[in-house]
Design an enzyme around this catalytic site. Structure first.
Site, PDB file in Angstrom:
ATOM      1  N   ARG A 264      11.569  -2.652  11.039  1.00 46.13           N
ATOM      2  CA  ARG A 264      10.657  -2.165  12.079  1.00 46.13           C
ATOM      3  C   ARG A 264      10.436  -3.233  13.138  1.00 46.13           C
ATOM      4  O   ARG A 264      10.359  -4.411  12.815  1.00 46.13           O
ATOM      5  CB  ARG A 264       9.308  -1.800  11.434  1.00 46.13           C
ATOM      6  CG  ARG A 264       9.235  -0.387  10.929  1.00 46.13           C
ATOM      7  CD  ARG A 264       8.068  -0.134  10.007  1.00 46.13           C
ATOM      8  NE  ARG A 264       6.791  -0.694  10.442  1.00 46.13           N
ATOM      9  CZ  ARG A 264       5.678  -0.628   9.712  1.00 46.13           C
ATOM     10  NH1 ARG A 264       5.684  -0.042   8.525  1.00 46.13           N
ATOM     11  NH2 ARG A 264       4.563  -1.156  10.153  1.00 46.13           N
TER      12      ARG A 264
ATOM     13  N   ARG B  41      -9.092   1.228   8.867  1.00 49.57           N
ATOM     14  CA  ARG B  41      -8.738  -0.157   9.127  1.00 49.57           C
ATOM     15  C   ARG B  41      -9.836  -0.874   9.889  1.00 49.57           C
ATOM     16  O   ARG B  41      -9.691  -2.062  10.183  1.00 49.57           O
ATOM     17  CB  ARG B  41      -7.461  -0.217   9.956  1.00 49.57           C
ATOM     18  CG  ARG B  41      -6.189  -0.388   9.135  1.00 49.57           C
ATOM     19  CD  ARG B  41      -5.019  -0.479  10.102  1.00 49.57           C
ATOM     20  NE  ARG B  41      -3.900  -1.204   9.553  1.00 49.57           N
ATOM     21  CZ  ARG B  41      -2.807  -0.619   9.056  1.00 49.57           C
ATOM     22  NH1 ARG B  41      -2.716   0.683   8.994  1.00 49.57           N
ATOM     23  NH2 ARG B  41      -1.815  -1.359   8.623  1.00 49.57           N
TER      24      ARG B  41
ATOM     25  N   ARG C  88      -0.482  -9.383  13.256  1.00 50.28           N
ATOM     26  CA  ARG C  88      -1.054  -8.301  12.441  1.00 50.28           C
ATOM     27  C   ARG C  88      -1.929  -8.847  11.315  1.00 50.28           C
ATOM     28  O   ARG C  88      -2.924  -8.246  10.937  1.00 50.28           O
ATOM     29  CB  ARG C  88       0.063  -7.423  11.877  1.00 50.28           C
ATOM     30  CG  ARG C  88       0.700  -6.566  12.969  1.00 50.28           C
ATOM     31  CD  ARG C  88       2.045  -6.042  12.561  1.00 50.28           C
ATOM     32  NE  ARG C  88       1.961  -5.054  11.528  1.00 50.28           N
ATOM     33  CZ  ARG C  88       2.978  -4.719  10.735  1.00 50.28           C
ATOM     34  NH1 ARG C  88       4.159  -5.303  10.894  1.00 50.28           N
ATOM     35  NH2 ARG C  88       2.834  -3.801   9.829  1.00 50.28           N
TER      36      ARG C  88
ATOM     37  N   ARG D 234      11.498  -6.107   4.575  1.00 48.46           N
ATOM     38  CA  ARG D 234      11.214  -4.669   4.482  1.00 48.46           C
ATOM     39  C   ARG D 234      12.231  -3.880   5.307  1.00 48.46           C
ATOM     40  O   ARG D 234      12.583  -4.234   6.410  1.00 48.46           O
ATOM     41  CB  ARG D 234       9.804  -4.359   4.989  1.00 48.46           C
ATOM     42  CG  ARG D 234       9.573  -2.858   5.166  1.00 48.46           C
ATOM     43  CD  ARG D 234       8.127  -2.460   5.081  1.00 48.46           C
ATOM     44  NE  ARG D 234       7.318  -2.926   6.188  1.00 48.46           N
ATOM     45  CZ  ARG D 234       5.999  -2.729   6.269  1.00 48.46           C
ATOM     46  NH1 ARG D 234       5.362  -2.108   5.293  1.00 48.46           N
ATOM     47  NH2 ARG D 234       5.335  -3.182   7.296  1.00 48.46           N
TER      48      ARG D 234
ATOM     49  N   LYS E 217       0.827  -1.215   0.000  1.00 47.16           N
ATOM     50  CA  LYS E 217       0.000   0.000   0.000  1.00 47.16           C
ATOM     51  C   LYS E 217       0.859   1.261   0.000  1.00 47.16           C
ATOM     52  O   LYS E 217       0.636   2.179  -0.779  1.00 47.16           O
ATOM     53  CB  LYS E 217      -0.891   0.070   1.261  1.00 47.16           C
ATOM     54  CG  LYS E 217      -1.833  -1.079   1.440  1.00 47.16           C
ATOM     55  CD  LYS E 217      -2.638  -0.924   2.729  1.00 47.16           C
ATOM     56  CE  LYS E 217      -1.811  -0.980   4.009  1.00 47.16           C
ATOM     57  NZ  LYS E 217      -1.142  -2.265   4.269  1.00 47.16           N
TER      58      LYS E 217
HETATM   59  P1  ADP Z   1       2.325  -1.788   3.215  1.00 46.72           P
HETATM   60  O1  ADP Z   1       2.354  -0.290   3.199  1.00 46.72           O
HETATM   61  O2  ADP Z   1       1.105  -2.356   2.583  1.00 46.72           O
HETATM   62  O3  ADP Z   1       2.563  -2.344   4.576  1.00 46.72           O
HETATM   63  P2  ADP Z   1       4.887  -1.628   1.793  1.00 46.72           P
HETATM   64  O4  ADP Z   1       4.582  -0.718   0.662  1.00 46.72           O
HETATM   65  O5  ADP Z   1       5.676  -1.100   2.909  1.00 46.72           O
HETATM   66  O6  ADP Z   1       3.522  -2.292   2.326  1.00 46.72           O
HETATM   67  O7  ADP Z   1       5.603  -2.929   1.194  1.00 46.72           O
HETATM   68  C1  ADP Z   1       5.980  -4.018   2.034  1.00 46.72           C
HETATM   69  C2  ADP Z   1       7.333  -4.563   1.604  1.00 46.72           C
HETATM   70  O8  ADP Z   1       7.235  -5.178   0.320  1.00 46.72           O
HETATM   71  C3  ADP Z   1       8.411  -3.486   1.452  1.00 46.72           C
HETATM   72  O9  ADP Z   1       9.634  -4.079   1.800  1.00 46.72           O
HETATM   73  C4  ADP Z   1       8.364  -3.137  -0.025  1.00 46.72           C
HETATM   74  O10 ADP Z   1       9.618  -2.644  -0.478  1.00 46.72           O
HETATM   75  C5  ADP Z   1       8.037  -4.492  -0.648  1.00 46.72           C
HETATM   76  N1  ADP Z   1       7.199  -4.401  -1.855  1.00 46.72           N
HETATM   77  C6  ADP Z   1       6.228  -3.492  -2.132  1.00 46.72           C
HETATM   78  N2  ADP Z   1       5.651  -3.739  -3.321  1.00 46.72           N
HETATM   79  C7  ADP Z   1       6.249  -4.856  -3.812  1.00 46.72           C
HETATM   80  C8  ADP Z   1       6.082  -5.643  -5.006  1.00 46.72           C
HETATM   81  N3  ADP Z   1       5.146  -5.330  -5.923  1.00 46.72           N
HETATM   82  N4  ADP Z   1       6.867  -6.733  -5.157  1.00 46.72           N
HETATM   83  C9  ADP Z   1       7.780  -7.057  -4.221  1.00 46.72           C
HETATM   84  N5  ADP Z   1       7.990  -6.379  -3.085  1.00 46.72           N
HETATM   85  C10 ADP Z   1       7.243  -5.285  -2.868  1.00 46.72           C
HETATM   86  P1  ADP Z   2       1.400  -1.873   7.599  1.00 42.34           P
HETATM   87  O1  ADP Z   2       2.728  -2.071   7.044  1.00 42.34           O
HETATM   88  O2  ADP Z   2       0.857  -3.007   8.411  1.00 42.34           O
HETATM   89  O3  ADP Z   2       0.399  -1.422   6.630  1.00 42.34           O
HETATM   90  P2  ADP Z   2       1.310   0.668   9.034  1.00 42.34           P
HETATM   91  O4  ADP Z   2       2.554   1.432   9.003  1.00 42.34           O
HETATM   92  O5  ADP Z   2       0.162   1.118   8.200  1.00 42.34           O
HETATM   93  O6  ADP Z   2       1.670  -0.826   8.755  1.00 42.34           O
HETATM   94  O7  ADP Z   2       0.779   0.564  10.537  1.00 42.34           O
HETATM   95  C1  ADP Z   2       1.621   0.136  11.585  1.00 42.34           C
HETATM   96  C2  ADP Z   2       0.787   0.007  12.853  1.00 42.34           C
HETATM   97  O8  ADP Z   2       0.231   1.285  13.198  1.00 42.34           O
HETATM   98  C3  ADP Z   2      -0.410  -0.932  12.760  1.00 42.34           C
HETATM   99  O9  ADP Z   2      -0.051  -2.286  12.993  1.00 42.34           O
HETATM  100  C4  ADP Z   2      -1.301  -0.368  13.861  1.00 42.34           C
HETATM  101  O10 ADP Z   2      -0.843  -0.761  15.147  1.00 42.34           O
HETATM  102  C5  ADP Z   2      -1.068   1.127  13.729  1.00 42.34           C
HETATM  103  N1  ADP Z   2      -2.034   1.750  12.812  1.00 42.34           N
HETATM  104  C6  ADP Z   2      -1.770   2.326  11.613  1.00 42.34           C
HETATM  105  N2  ADP Z   2      -2.899   2.782  11.044  1.00 42.34           N
HETATM  106  C7  ADP Z   2      -3.916   2.477  11.905  1.00 42.34           C
HETATM  107  C8  ADP Z   2      -5.331   2.669  11.888  1.00 42.34           C
HETATM  108  N3  ADP Z   2      -5.955   3.254  10.858  1.00 42.34           N
HETATM  109  N4  ADP Z   2      -6.031   2.217  12.956  1.00 42.34           N
HETATM  110  C9  ADP Z   2      -5.442   1.642  13.997  1.00 42.34           C
HETATM  111  N5  ADP Z   2      -4.126   1.410  14.072  1.00 42.34           N
HETATM  112  C10 ADP Z   2      -3.356   1.829  13.041  1.00 42.34           C
END
Ligand code: ADP
Ligand code: ADP
Ligand code: ZN
Length: 214
Positions: free
Chosen positions: A160, A88, A171, A127, A13
């Site tokens: 992280r 969420r 999660r 990541r 995302k």
């Molecule tokens: P989210 O915001 O949904 O938690 P991230 O954008 O941080 O996810 O992506 C999660 C991990 O996967 C990161 O290490 C990112 O660099 C990697 N990643 C994101 N998109 C892709 C993809 N299309 N193919 C492989 N790895 C990806």
């Molecule tokens: P992800 O890679 O899982 O998409 P985020 O960076 O979006 O991770 O979120 C990390 C953490 O921050 C989540 O596991 C949760 O604890 C908290 N968090 C983020 N966004 C929300 C939300 N909209 N509601 C509740 N908790 C949240």
């Protein structure tokens, strides 16, 4: 253009939301980034949020909703925004709908980045996140140019705390229980679009721009 991104933790995302924000010149709003910035700065909100984040749980809606409602009313959101990691829960989605309705607006797109659970643990363990600018990388698929250093701002990139496998499992469970029901919620509004998030990053972005238009 008002867009929200849905998908499991690690689905990509954030990676996609940053590119959408650049291409369409709208702000990228990540609740996770906002919480992490608060933790880094030692604020009261950060201290509260950390207790939940460290356990892989969601931060309670009452701490999350007002924050986002304030943010989307700022001037830079006049032409839209891409929300990443919010909503969420169903109550968060209802709060967002109600806030937009009050100003005679509504969401345009809800993009679900679909990645099966079996791909997620690998994505998360690889990541690397920059806690200064929010950029994310992956040690194999999207590496930094210089190992351990953020391409964008030169800070150190880290694994992280909540990306360790035990917490990732929790999660994922939380995602299925509390966040996945939003897919049906937005299907009913006819704004849900799904993309296959297992493709390479560029192909996922291409699929998203097909949906949003050039
Ligand atoms: P989210 O915001 O949904 O938690 P991230 O954008 O941080 O996810 O992506 C999660 C991990 O996967 C990161 O290490 C990112 O660099 C990697 N990643 C994101 N998109 C892709 C993809 N299309 N193919 C492989 N790895 C990806
Ligand atoms: P992800 O890679 O899982 O998409 P985020 O960076 O979006 O991770 O979120 C990390 C953490 O921050 C989540 O596991 C949760 O604890 C908290 N968090 C983020 N966004 C929300 C939300 N909209 N509601 C509740 N908790 C949240
Ligand atoms: Zn950085």
């Amino acid at each position: 253009m008002k867009i929200i991104m849905l998908g499991a933790p690690g689905a990509g995302k954030g990676t996609q939301a940053k590119q959408i924000a650049d291409k369409y010149s709208i702000p990228h709003i990540s609740t996770g980034d906002i919480f992490r910035a608060n933790i880094k700065n030692g604020t009261a909100l950060g201290e509260k949020a950390k207790q939940y984040m460290d356990q892989g749980l969601l931060v309670p809606d009452e701490l999350t909703c007002d924050l986002v409602m304030d943010r989307i009313q700022q001037d830079d959101c006049k032409n839209g925004f891409v929300l990443d990691g919010f909503p969420r829960t169903i109550p968060q989605a209802q709060a967002l709908d109600a806030a937009l309705e009050k100003i005679g607006q509504s969401l345009d797109y809800e993009i679900d980045v679909d990645v099966p659970d079996e791909n997620i643990v690998n994505r998360m363990s690889g990541r690397r996140a920059c806690l200064s600018c929010g950029a994310t990388y992956h040690v194999v698929s999207i590496p930094t140019k210089v190992e351990g250093i953020c391409d964008r701002c030169g800070s150190e990139v880290v694994l992280r705390d909540d990306d360790k496998p035990e917490t990732v499992q929790k999660r994922l469970t939380v995602y299925h229980e509390q966040t996945q029901p939003l897919i049906d919620y937005y299907k009913k509004q006819n704004i849900l679009k799904s993309v296959d998030g297992t493709q390479p990053m560029e192909a996922v972005f291409e699929a998203i721009t097909q949906i949003l238009g050039a």
